[in-house]
Design an enzyme around this catalytic site. Structure first.
Site, PDB file in Angstrom:
ATOM      1  N   TYR A 192      -6.508  -3.508  12.853  1.00  0.00           N
ATOM      2  CA  TYR A 192      -7.405  -2.463  12.330  1.00  0.00           C
ATOM      3  C   TYR A 192      -8.838  -2.642  12.806  1.00  0.00           C
ATOM      4  O   TYR A 192      -9.777  -2.395  12.052  1.00  0.00           O
ATOM      5  CB  TYR A 192      -7.288  -2.406  10.798  1.00  0.00           C
ATOM      6  N   ASP A 236       0.823  -1.210   0.000  1.00  0.00           N
ATOM      7  CA  ASP A 236       0.000   0.000   0.000  1.00  0.00           C
ATOM      8  C   ASP A 236       0.857   1.260   0.000  1.00  0.00           C
ATOM      9  O   ASP A 236       0.653   2.136   0.819  1.00  0.00           O
ATOM     10  CB  ASP A 236      -0.894  -0.089   1.252  1.00  0.00           C
ATOM     11  N   TYR A 284     -10.959  -1.581   9.338  1.00  0.00           N
ATOM     12  CA  TYR A 284     -11.286  -2.598   8.325  1.00  0.00           C
ATOM     13  C   TYR A 284     -12.259  -3.638   8.871  1.00  0.00           C
ATOM     14  O   TYR A 284     -12.953  -4.290   8.106  1.00  0.00           O
ATOM     15  CB  TYR A 284     -10.013  -3.280   7.814  1.00  0.00           C
ATOM     16  N   GLU A 336       3.369  -8.323   7.153  1.00  0.00           N
ATOM     17  CA  GLU A 336       2.094  -8.947   6.798  1.00  0.00           C
ATOM     18  C   GLU A 336       2.190 -10.027   5.732  1.00  0.00           C
ATOM     19  O   GLU A 336       1.426 -10.028   4.756  1.00  0.00           O
ATOM     20  CB  GLU A 336       1.082  -7.869   6.385  1.00  0.00           C
ATOM     21  N   GLU A 357       0.940  -1.600  14.035  1.00  0.00           N
ATOM     22  CA  GLU A 357       0.058  -0.706  13.260  1.00  0.00           C
ATOM     23  C   GLU A 357      -1.317  -0.691  13.915  1.00  0.00           C
ATOM     24  O   GLU A 357      -1.857  -1.739  14.274  1.00  0.00           O
ATOM     25  CB  GLU A 357      -0.123  -1.188  11.810  1.00  0.00           C
TER      26      GLU A 357
HETATM   27  C1  GCB Z   1      -1.480  -2.535   6.632  1.00  0.00           C
HETATM   28  C2  GCB Z   1      -0.171  -2.430   5.937  1.00  0.00           C
HETATM   29  C3  GCB Z   1       0.166  -1.002   5.542  1.00  0.00           C
HETATM   30  C4  GCB Z   1      -1.077  -0.308   5.007  1.00  0.00           C
HETATM   31  C5  GCB Z   1      -2.127  -0.277   6.105  1.00  0.00           C
HETATM   32  C6  GCB Z   1      -3.438   0.384   5.666  1.00  0.00           C
HETATM   33  O1  GCB Z   1      -1.761  -3.476   7.295  1.00  0.00           O
HETATM   34  O2  GCB Z   1       0.881  -2.998   6.659  1.00  0.00           O
HETATM   35  O3  GCB Z   1       1.190  -1.024   4.597  1.00  0.00           O
HETATM   36  O4  GCB Z   1      -0.823   0.974   4.533  1.00  0.00           O
HETATM   37  O5  GCB Z   1      -2.419  -1.575   6.498  1.00  0.00           O
HETATM   38  O6  GCB Z   1      -3.580   1.582   5.847  1.00  0.00           O
HETATM   39  O7  GCB Z   1      -4.279  -0.312   5.107  1.00  0.00           O
END
Ligand code: GCB
Length: 590
Positions: free
Chosen positions: A465, A163, A469, A411, A501
């Site tokens: 997330y 991403d 998400y 990931e 994250e």
């Molecule tokens: C993730 C990835 C990261 C993305 C992020 C997102 O899990 O490691 O590279 O930018 O999510 O914002 O979706």
């Protein structure tokens, strides 16, 4: 690999500045041997910079394939008799280099340096032509992986499974260096701390000569220890330690002599500190350390991933303002200037390879229609590239005190037995390359009972997330599920946990009294829900928000002008979340 230095025996000249530049959409350059003369129809391109956004054309931004750089370089006459090397701090993603008509080096991997020894090809006192072809294609065998589609009209389109925008080119510095013919080729230092007494283990590799002197000095230049062997241990009683927040550096001066009597000298900054994992604690100098900070990106308007000292110092100033003590080099090794700055200022770094995107999506793309997994879709060449990426990361960054842990992937699909088979030898390789630091990978949102490989690693690093998400918009459920999951990791592994994250996209300036998704309020409330859960689970030893700043991504319907999970905008203005984090991490109200 040692960074170029000016010492009594060494010189370096920056080759940064404007180079001749040409896109090569028709693949003519290699066939027509463009290195033999001036590049046809050349534009000018600044180095360092990613080339994509500089010319302001769609062709440059979306170019897939070779680009060419060229410039004239004059070798000083006074360098006669010395070894002369071209050093590229990075060329994304693979490059071939010529001095005049002769190929002098090639390298694959866009975020680690390489050198081309041109001693036998240069004429001292005269200019020569340096040509570099840089290929930005990501393939199933590259790290990171990608797929190039050839469209019916002959154009190429690059797909990738991470991403962030596939910025490329010579986006770090280029150097011309001179050393004696007998020279210090490498130094490896590890440090151990017991109370305030320290041991500094060192190993020096010399080409064409022998070590004559090794001297460790403190920051005031006072000699603390001395030896005359290529390998050994220096005892440093009552040492001033490198600590988070206080980047105290010693200096290891190494001298070597060749048969012809010439001497070489290199001075390596050394931070004396100890790193260990003990139960569910992460220890620096024997004291529990709690990571506060971010996953970052090297990403800036116009420059792309081009290194720039102004932006670097500003980012560190913002890290300081917000109370961050650490960051992860998501998702590739950052410029060495960044690590040196972190060393000097006591910022803690989790150092990551470019192994990002080894995930479910690429498997589906490589094997269309078959819901297979990545490990069936790639072959050993990917693993070999991954192994090289680990080796080059450790070789480059092993001496940085700021680096406290290696992250060997972001990931990957960690749900299949094949993942374990793929990673087991890589973890072994990382440990063999450096026994002094823990090893981790950043785990995709996957329940602990479905993960097959976390036991191979020292620290559980989770990208989570909830509330974004999954459980989108429902922070009550998000907080409950996050806490339940964290407790399960504690129960199953008993290791330290870092949330590498967590976050939510927020459009700067979007507001809502009811904290709707995409607003600054929702981003704040999501972070606060996570923090409440972290504070109830003792094994959580770190919180890295995704992301420090908004950043450019590939095109996609889920991304509007890039990823907006930054707590700063792309031009580094704070969103509400920045103030909330500052309150939590510094205790300061304003
Ligand atoms: C993730 C990835 C990261 C993305 C992020 C997102 O899990 O490691 O590279 O930018 O999510 O914002 O979706």
């Amino acid at each position: 690999m040692l960074r170029p230095q000016e010492t009594s025996s060494r010189e370096r000249a920056s080759l940064n500045g404007l180079w001749a530049f040409a896109l090569d959409p028709g693949d003519r350059g290699r066939a027509e041997e463009w290195w033999r003369g001036p590049l046809p129809d050349a534009a000018e391109m600044p180095v360092p910079a990613s080339f994509n956004d500089v010319p302001a054309t769609r062709e440059a931004r979306d170019h897939v394939g070779d680009v060419w750089y060229q410039r004239e370089v004059r070798i000083p006459a006074r360098w006669e008799g010395r070894r002369v090397v071209l050093r590229f701090d990075a060329a994304a993603h693979r490059a071939v280099v010529w001095w005049n008509d002769v190929e002098v080096g090639r390298h694959e991997g866009g975020y680690t340096p390489f050198e081309c020894d041109v001693t036998e090809h240069v004429r001292f006192g005269e200019p020569g032509r340096v040509s570099v072809v840089v290929d930005n294609r990501l393939t199933p065998a590259s790290i990171p992986p990608g797929i190039v589609d050839v469209l019916p009209d002959g154009r190429r389109r690059q797909r990738y499974f991470h991403d962030f925008f596939n910025y490329a080119g010579l986006h770090r510095g280029v150097w011309l260096c001179a050393t004696p013919r007998a020279y210090v080729d490498d130094i490896t230092v590890t440090t151990e701390v017991s109370g305030t007494d320290a041991r500094v283990q060192y190993r020096v590799e010399v080409v064409g000569g022998q070590v004559t002197e090794v001297v460790l000095r403190d920051a005031d230049g006072r000699e603390r220890a001395r030896a005359a062997t290529a390998e050994g241990t220096l005892d440093v009683p009552d040492a001033t330690l490198w600590r988070p927040g206080r980047g105290y550096l010693h200096r290891l001066e190494v001298r070597a002599a060749g048969a012809g009597g010439e001497t070489d000298e290199y001075a390596l900054p050394v931070g004396i500190r100890g790193v260990a994992v003990d139960g569910d604690r992460f220890l620096i100098n024997g004291e529990p350390f709690h990571f506060t900070g971010f996953g970052k990106h090297e990403d800036n308007p116009v420059r792309g991933k081009g290194h720039d000292d102004v932006l670097m110092v500003h980012d560190f100033a913002l890290l300081d303002w917000i109370g961050a003590n650490s960051f992860r080099t998501s998702h590739y090794p950052y410029a060495e200037e960044v690590l040196e700055y972190a060393d000097r200022h006591g910022i803690v770094v989790i150092d990551e390879t470019p192994a990002v995107g080894l995930n479910f999506e690429i498997a589906h793309t490589l094997v269309p229609g078959d819901p297979e997994h990545i490990w069936a879709a790639i072959d050993d060449t990917t693993q070999a590239a991954h192994r090289r990426a680990i080796a080059e990361l450790v070789a480059r960054d092993k001496n940085h005190p700021s680096v406290v842990m290696w992250s060997i992937a972001n990931e990957p699909d960690s749900s299949r037995p094949e993942a374990r088979a793929y990673f087991e030898p890589l973890v072994r390789a990382a440990r063999a390359a450096d026994r002094s630091r823990p090893v981790c990978f950043a785990q995709v949102q996957l329940p602990p009972d479905q993960d097959v490989m976390s036991d191979l690693f020292d620290v559980i690093c989770l990208n989570r997330y909830y509330g974004w998400y999954v459980d989108t918009g429902d922070l009550v459920t998000a907080e409950r599920e996050l806490e339940a999951e964290l407790r399960e990791w504690v129960r199953l592994h008993g290791k330290p946990i870092i949330i590498t994250e967590y976050g939510a996209d927020a459009l700067a300036g979007a507001h809502s009294v009811s904290a709707a998704t995409w607003t600054e309020e929702y981003q704040v409330e999501l972070l606060e829900a996570f923090h409440r859960a972290f504070d109830r689970v003792d094994s959580v030893v770190g919180e890295h928000v995704w992301n420090f700043a908004d950043f450019a991504t590939g095109y996609g319907v889920n991304r509007a002008d890039g990823n907006k999970k930054g707590v700063f905008t792309r031009d580094r203005r704070p969103k509400a979340a920045a103030f909330a984090l500052r309150r939590r991490w510094t205790g300061k109200a304003t």
